[in-house]
Design a protein around this motif. Sequence first.
Motif, PDB file in Angstrom:
ATOM      1  N   THR A  26       0.838  -1.210   0.000  1.00  0.00           N
ATOM      2  CA  THR A  26       0.000   0.000   0.000  1.00  0.00           C
ATOM      3  C   THR A  26       0.867   1.252   0.000  1.00  0.00           C
ATOM      4  OG1 THR A  26      -1.783  -1.148   1.181  1.00  0.00           O
ATOM      5  CG2 THR A  26      -1.789   1.264   1.240  1.00  0.00           C
ATOM      6  N   LEU A 187      -2.824  -4.157  -6.740  1.00  0.00           N
ATOM      7  CA  LEU A 187      -4.124  -4.241  -6.085  1.00  0.00           C
ATOM      8  C   LEU A 187      -4.599  -5.685  -5.998  1.00  0.00           C
ATOM      9  CD1 LEU A 187      -6.100  -1.131  -7.413  1.00  0.00           C
ATOM     10  CD2 LEU A 187      -4.667  -1.379  -5.365  1.00  0.00           C
ATOM     11  N   TRP A 192      -7.828  -7.130  -3.854  1.00  0.00           N
ATOM     12  CA  TRP A 192      -8.956  -6.454  -4.484  1.00  0.00           C
ATOM     13  C   TRP A 192      -9.590  -7.349  -5.543  1.00  0.00           C
ATOM     14  CZ3 TRP A 192      -9.149  -0.556  -5.226  1.00  0.00           C
ATOM     15  CH2 TRP A 192      -8.633   0.092  -4.094  1.00  0.00           C
ATOM     16  N   ALA A 196     -13.368  -4.066  -8.934  1.00  0.00           N
ATOM     17  CA  ALA A 196     -12.900  -2.912  -8.162  1.00  0.00           C
ATOM     18  C   ALA A 196     -11.618  -2.340  -8.763  1.00  0.00           C
ATOM     19  CB  ALA A 196     -12.669  -3.311  -6.702  1.00  0.00           C
ATOM     20  N   ILE A 197     -10.733  -3.224  -9.230  1.00  0.00           N
ATOM     21  CA  ILE A 197      -9.484  -2.761  -9.846  1.00  0.00           C
ATOM     22  C   ILE A 197      -9.768  -2.037 -11.151  1.00  0.00           C
ATOM     23  CG2 ILE A 197      -7.274  -3.487 -10.819  1.00  0.00           C
ATOM     24  CD1 ILE A 197      -7.357  -5.900  -8.924  1.00  0.00           C
ATOM     25  N   THR A 200     -11.248   1.379 -10.354  1.00  0.00           N
ATOM     26  CA  THR A 200     -10.239   2.276  -9.779  1.00  0.00           C
ATOM     27  C   THR A 200      -9.284   2.768 -10.848  1.00  0.00           C
ATOM     28  OG1 THR A 200     -10.346   1.155  -7.636  1.00  0.00           O
ATOM     29  CG2 THR A 200      -8.363   2.447  -8.096  1.00  0.00           C
ATOM     30  N   SER A 201      -8.819   1.866 -11.707  1.00  0.00           N
ATOM     31  CA  SER A 201      -7.923   2.242 -12.789  1.00  0.00           C
ATOM     32  C   SER A 201      -8.564   3.290 -13.688  1.00  0.00           C
ATOM     33  CB  SER A 201      -7.545   0.998 -13.608  1.00  0.00           C
ATOM     34  OG  SER A 201      -6.775   1.338 -14.737  1.00  0.00           O
ATOM     35  N   LEU A 203     -11.052   5.406 -12.958  1.00  0.00           N
ATOM     36  CA  LEU A 203     -11.259   6.676 -12.259  1.00  0.00           C
ATOM     37  C   LEU A 203      -9.949   7.441 -12.103  1.00  0.00           C
ATOM     38  CD1 LEU A 203     -13.840   5.614  -9.516  1.00  0.00           C
ATOM     39  CD2 LEU A 203     -14.261   7.038 -11.533  1.00  0.00           C
ATOM     40  N   VAL A 204      -8.862   6.714 -11.826  1.00  0.00           N
ATOM     41  CA  VAL A 204      -7.562   7.375 -11.736  1.00  0.00           C
ATOM     42  C   VAL A 204      -7.209   8.007 -13.082  1.00  0.00           C
ATOM     43  CG1 VAL A 204      -5.085   7.026 -11.425  1.00  0.00           C
ATOM     44  CG2 VAL A 204      -6.694   5.945  -9.857  1.00  0.00           C
ATOM     45  N   SER A 207      -9.110  11.116 -13.560  1.00  0.00           N
ATOM     46  CA  SER A 207      -8.795  12.202 -12.623  1.00  0.00           C
ATOM     47  C   SER A 207      -7.723  13.138 -13.158  1.00  0.00           C
ATOM     48  CB  SER A 207      -8.354  11.624 -11.272  1.00  0.00           C
ATOM     49  OG  SER A 207      -7.063  11.018 -11.360  1.00  0.00           O
TER      50      SER A 207
END
Length: 266
Positions: A26, A187, A192, A196-197, A200-201, A203-204, A207
């Motif tokens: 992490t 992850l 994870w 979910a991965i 997340t990928s 959304l990153v 961003s």
Amino acid sequence: MPAEHAAASTADRPQPDAAARKRRITAEVLIVFGLSLGQSGVYAVVNLAEKLSRGPLAGQTTTLNPVLNDRPSFDLTYQLLDILFALVPVALVLFLLGGHGVSAFRRLGFTFEKPLRTVGFGVGLALVIGVGTLGVYAGGRALGITTALVPAALDSYWWTVPVLVLSAVRHAVLEEVIVVGYLFIRLRELGWSTPAIVLTSALVRGSYHLYQGFGPFIGNVLMGLLFAWFYTRTRRVMPLVVAHALIDTTGFVGFALLGPAIGIGG
């Protein structure tokens, strides 16, 4: 030292438990992203807030490849240094994922095994994303949630096109290796789930494009979902690098060469 003593000494060493390993992974992920695209995401949010404070996004412009110095030789130097140092986090990721006889390139699928298949997938993905990007951009401009984008604002020199191509490759390698391949591996090690991965990928990815407006955020999230899904099916990051490089090269170089001819740049 006798073999039995060496074995006993190794056995006596404290072995990290699963919780400690997860904490270390992490921390590693946070450091990697703090040095690269996570940092870009934070700056993009602040940049978007600053633009919103100025007025409607529809009336503002975002330049993706600006001039870095008004003297050509120094502009070229700064452009190349910018590209070089942007790839240092990729080198860090390859270092962290490799070692002990393990190839980080193979773990990521960052190789040209089966080159025709790799390029074919890359071209196919580029066509899908390219058409979708134009639609999302047009929709975003119509709704007033996307700034006007200038893909390239470099002056015309002998090195302009090569630098734009290198810039496109830089973005492709940096984003696909870190936001897809590296993030998926780490992850997954943290336990994870695949959905979910993937989310997340995506959304990153969205961003750090927020500085361009909400339209590019949405478009890049959709691109991220497709690319992350593709990676879960193939465990190959190279087709994604090829696709991304083709998309950016077309946008950067196409704009630089054709923009002035049609009155939108120069």
